[in-house]
Design a protein around this motif. Structure first.
Motif, PDB file in Angstrom:
ATOM      1  N   THR A 100     -50.374  41.563 -37.578  1.00  0.00           N
ATOM      2  CA  THR A 100     -52.192  42.111 -37.662  1.00  0.00           C
ATOM      3  C   THR A 100     -52.905  41.398 -38.733  1.00  0.00           C
ATOM      4  OG1 THR A 100     -51.335  43.873 -39.238  1.00  0.00           O
ATOM      5  CG2 THR A 100     -51.386  44.422 -36.729  1.00  0.00           C
ATOM      6  N   LEU A 101     -54.013  41.208 -38.678  1.00  0.00           N
ATOM      7  CA  LEU A 101     -55.103  40.677 -39.391  1.00  0.00           C
ATOM      8  C   LEU A 101     -54.613  41.136 -40.839  1.00  0.00           C
ATOM      9  CD1 LEU A 101     -57.223  38.585 -39.556  1.00  0.00           C
ATOM     10  CD2 LEU A 101     -58.952  40.357 -39.061  1.00  0.00           C
ATOM     11  N   ARG A 102     -54.448  42.224 -40.968  1.00  0.00           N
ATOM     12  CA  ARG A 102     -54.112  42.948 -42.254  1.00  0.00           C
ATOM     13  C   ARG A 102     -52.930  42.163 -42.964  1.00  0.00           C
ATOM     14  NH1 ARG A 102     -54.459  49.052 -43.536  1.00  0.00           N
ATOM     15  NH2 ARG A 102     -53.178  49.128 -45.476  1.00  0.00           N
ATOM     16  N   HIS A 103     -52.056  41.657 -42.335  1.00  0.00           N
ATOM     17  CA  HIS A 103     -50.960  41.135 -42.664  1.00  0.00           C
ATOM     18  C   HIS A 103     -50.567  39.706 -42.339  1.00  0.00           C
ATOM     19  CE1 HIS A 103     -49.478  45.036 -43.877  1.00  0.00           C
ATOM     20  NE2 HIS A 103     -49.578  45.545 -42.574  1.00  0.00           N
ATOM     21  N   MET A 104     -51.563  38.880 -41.983  1.00  0.00           N
ATOM     22  CA  MET A 104     -51.654  37.669 -41.606  1.00  0.00           C
ATOM     23  C   MET A 104     -51.698  36.741 -42.698  1.00  0.00           C
ATOM     24  SD  MET A 104     -51.475  35.601 -39.125  1.00  0.00           S
ATOM     25  CE  MET A 104     -52.107  36.606 -37.628  1.00  0.00           C
ATOM     26  N   THR A 105     -50.642  35.740 -42.652  1.00  0.00           N
ATOM     27  CA  THR A 105     -50.614  35.021 -43.780  1.00  0.00           C
ATOM     28  C   THR A 105     -51.270  33.691 -43.568  1.00  0.00           C
ATOM     29  OG1 THR A 105     -48.410  34.005 -43.159  1.00  0.00           O
ATOM     30  CG2 THR A 105     -48.482  35.962 -44.613  1.00  0.00           C
ATOM     31  N   LEU A 106     -51.718  32.782 -44.377  1.00  0.00           N
ATOM     32  CA  LEU A 106     -52.229  31.679 -44.195  1.00  0.00           C
ATOM     33  C   LEU A 106     -51.160  30.708 -43.402  1.00  0.00           C
ATOM     34  CD1 LEU A 106     -54.695  29.701 -44.303  1.00  0.00           C
ATOM     35  CD2 LEU A 106     -53.964  29.204 -46.756  1.00  0.00           C
ATOM     36  N   GLU A 107     -49.884  30.858 -43.907  1.00  0.00           N
ATOM     37  CA  GLU A 107     -48.836  30.023 -43.366  1.00  0.00           C
ATOM     38  C   GLU A 107     -48.816  30.326 -42.006  1.00  0.00           C
ATOM     39  OE1 GLU A 107     -45.604  31.144 -41.955  1.00  0.00           O
ATOM     40  OE2 GLU A 107     -45.067  28.955 -41.462  1.00  0.00           O
ATOM     41  N   ALA A 108     -48.680  31.507 -41.447  1.00  0.00           N
ATOM     42  CA  ALA A 108     -48.772  31.944 -40.260  1.00  0.00           C
ATOM     43  C   ALA A 108     -49.741  31.606 -39.226  1.00  0.00           C
ATOM     44  CB  ALA A 108     -48.554  33.536 -39.736  1.00  0.00           C
ATOM     45  N   TRP A 109     -50.906  31.541 -39.707  1.00  0.00           N
ATOM     46  CA  TRP A 109     -52.363  31.245 -39.191  1.00  0.00           C
ATOM     47  C   TRP A 109     -52.343  29.813 -39.114  1.00  0.00           C
ATOM     48  CZ3 TRP A 109     -56.687  33.251 -36.988  1.00  0.00           C
ATOM     49  CH2 TRP A 109     -57.558  32.339 -37.031  1.00  0.00           C
ATOM     50  N   GLN A 154     -52.220  39.092 -32.708  1.00  0.00           N
ATOM     51  CA  GLN A 154     -52.482  37.819 -32.344  1.00  0.00           C
ATOM     52  C   GLN A 154     -53.813  36.970 -32.571  1.00  0.00           C
ATOM     53  OE1 GLN A 154     -51.084  37.176 -28.255  1.00  0.00           O
ATOM     54  NE2 GLN A 154     -48.958  36.655 -28.912  1.00  0.00           N
ATOM     55  N   THR A 155     -54.301  37.289 -33.672  1.00  0.00           N
ATOM     56  CA  THR A 155     -55.689  36.954 -34.130  1.00  0.00           C
ATOM     57  C   THR A 155     -55.408  35.354 -34.110  1.00  0.00           C
ATOM     58  OG1 THR A 155     -55.168  37.205 -36.564  1.00  0.00           O
ATOM     59  CG2 THR A 155     -56.747  38.536 -35.319  1.00  0.00           C
ATOM     60  N   ASN A 156     -54.130  34.851 -34.738  1.00  0.00           N
ATOM     61  CA  ASN A 156     -53.961  33.355 -34.734  1.00  0.00           C
ATOM     62  C   ASN A 156     -53.694  32.821 -33.428  1.00  0.00           C
ATOM     63  OD1 ASN A 156     -51.612  34.843 -34.498  1.00  0.00           O
ATOM     64  ND2 ASN A 156     -50.510  33.695 -36.237  1.00  0.00           N
ATOM     65  N   TYR A 157     -52.990  33.416 -32.561  1.00  0.00           N
ATOM     66  CA  TYR A 157     -52.460  32.931 -31.244  1.00  0.00           C
ATOM     67  C   TYR A 157     -53.848  33.089 -30.394  1.00  0.00           C
ATOM     68  CZ  TYR A 157     -49.384  32.475 -27.256  1.00  0.00           C
ATOM     69  OH  TYR A 157     -48.990  32.044 -25.964  1.00  0.00           O
ATOM     70  N   SER A 158     -54.411  34.336 -30.167  1.00  0.00           N
ATOM     71  CA  SER A 158     -55.496  34.237 -29.396  1.00  0.00           C
ATOM     72  C   SER A 158     -56.763  33.115 -29.703  1.00  0.00           C
ATOM     73  CB  SER A 158     -56.230  35.639 -29.566  1.00  0.00           C
ATOM     74  OG  SER A 158     -55.208  36.799 -29.046  1.00  0.00           O
ATOM     75  N   ALA A 159     -56.884  33.052 -31.051  1.00  0.00           N
ATOM     76  CA  ALA A 159     -57.839  31.728 -31.422  1.00  0.00           C
ATOM     77  C   ALA A 159     -57.360  30.398 -31.159  1.00  0.00           C
ATOM     78  CB  ALA A 159     -58.132  32.075 -32.783  1.00  0.00           C
ATOM     79  N   ALA A 160     -56.169  30.227 -31.274  1.00  0.00           N
ATOM     80  CA  ALA A 160     -55.778  28.852 -30.807  1.00  0.00           C
ATOM     81  C   ALA A 160     -55.558  28.703 -29.307  1.00  0.00           C
ATOM     82  CB  ALA A 160     -54.382  28.744 -31.544  1.00  0.00           C
ATOM     83  N   LYS A 161     -55.252  29.649 -28.616  1.00  0.00           N
ATOM     84  CA  LYS A 161     -55.356  29.488 -27.245  1.00  0.00           C
ATOM     85  C   LYS A 161     -56.924  29.537 -26.304  1.00  0.00           C
ATOM     86  CE  LYS A 161     -50.795  29.228 -26.312  1.00  0.00           C
ATOM     87  NZ  LYS A 161     -50.316  27.847 -26.181  1.00  0.00           N
TER      88      LYS A 161
END
Ligand code: NAD
Length: 249
Positions: A100-109, A154-161
């Motif tokens: 979740t965004l709350r736990h999203m790390t820069l590395e995972a992003w 999936q904020t990272n994955y949704s944004a990338a896709k």
């Protein structure tokens, strides 16, 4: 079927899952296929299976990290050196790093953007350089329905896709006048190693959203990629095809 007779294809992330099914499907349609994956041994194993079914020189496995410009250019160079042209590129390599965004790390992003989006740009750039000179080619980018609707965790994955869609349309406009088409596919829930680790309650929740009531077999995505790769779709560019069993239509 000989939709791709005499054609040369490069598929990234092709050692397993959708990429592997795509490499097999394109080979079944007559293409010679460079099976590119960060795991070179598994890529060669997948290529060996294709070669056992078709002629010995149908597929070649190669260790390719799509995040690397050197690797992307080497993959395109290997296909051209081996078979003399490059007609199809399938940008399939992808990863998830859900939180979740709350736990999203820069590395995972960054990890998700580097593989799913930067990798796509690098391989497309290298492949398009060949296709532009040839005056023909088809590039197929694997997005996700997550990039259309956005999925929790999936904020990272949704944004990338979603980025894949913008990239596809811009590249389609840049390359159309040189005879090169660029399209995207948005799969929904597909039965691959990427989704095999899903918790059962989450899997059931996702399945309940699918009108067709089941996950896709990877080959059901591969056949849509084949359609976009071949002249069956000769008047399509910048299109985004959903392969979701009706989920989030
Ligand atoms: N499985 C699904 O439900 C689903 C749904 C929508 C979209 N997708 C997308 O489809 C594509 C394939 O997914 P999959 O389910 O087959 O995944 P998968 O995890 O089964 O396979 C992905 C492959 O990509 C390779 N790879 C990872 N990083 C790489 C890198 N840096 N360079 C080269 N290769 C790399 C892996 O080694 C692996 O072989 C991905 O882009 C994914 O985001 C999958």
């Amino acid at each position: 079927m000989s939709l791709l007779a005499g054609k040369v294809a490069l598929v990234t992330g092709a050692a397993q899952g959708i990429g592997r099914a795509t490499a097999e499907c394109l080979a079944d349609a007559g293409a010679r296929v460079l099976v590119a994956d960060i795991d070179g041994e598994e890529a060669q194993a997948a290529a060996d299976v294709i070669n056992a079914k078709h002629a010995a020189d149908t597929a070649l496995g190669l260790a390719v990290d799509v995040r690397s410009q050197v690797d992307a250019e080497a993959a395109v160079g290997a296909a051209v050196e081996q078979w003399g042209s490059l007609d199809v590129v399938v940008n399939n390599a992808g990863i998830t790093r859900d939180a979740t965004l709350r736990h999203m790390t820069l590395e995972a992003w960054q990890a998700v953007f580097e593989v799913n989006l930067q990798g796509m740009m690098l391989v497309t750039q290298a492949g398009a350089a060949v296709m532009r000179e040839q005056g023909s080619g088809s590039i197929v980018n694997i997005s996700s329905i997550s990039g259309k609707v956005g999925l929790v965790g999936q904020t990272n994955y949704s944004a990338a896709k979603a980025g894949v869609v913008g990239f596809t349309k811009a590249a389609a406009k840049e390359l159309a006048h040189r005879g090169v088409r660029v399209n995207a596919v948005q799969p929904g829930l597909v039965d691959t190693p990427m989704t095999s680790g899903l918790r059962n309650d989450i899997l059931q929740q996702k399945l309940a959203e699918v009108p067709l009531g089941r996950a896709a077999d990877p080959r059901e995505v591969a056949t849509v990629v084949l359609f976009l790769a071949s002249d069956l779709s000769s008047y399509m560019t910048g299109a985004v095809l959903e392969v979701t069993g009706g989920r989030f239509m």
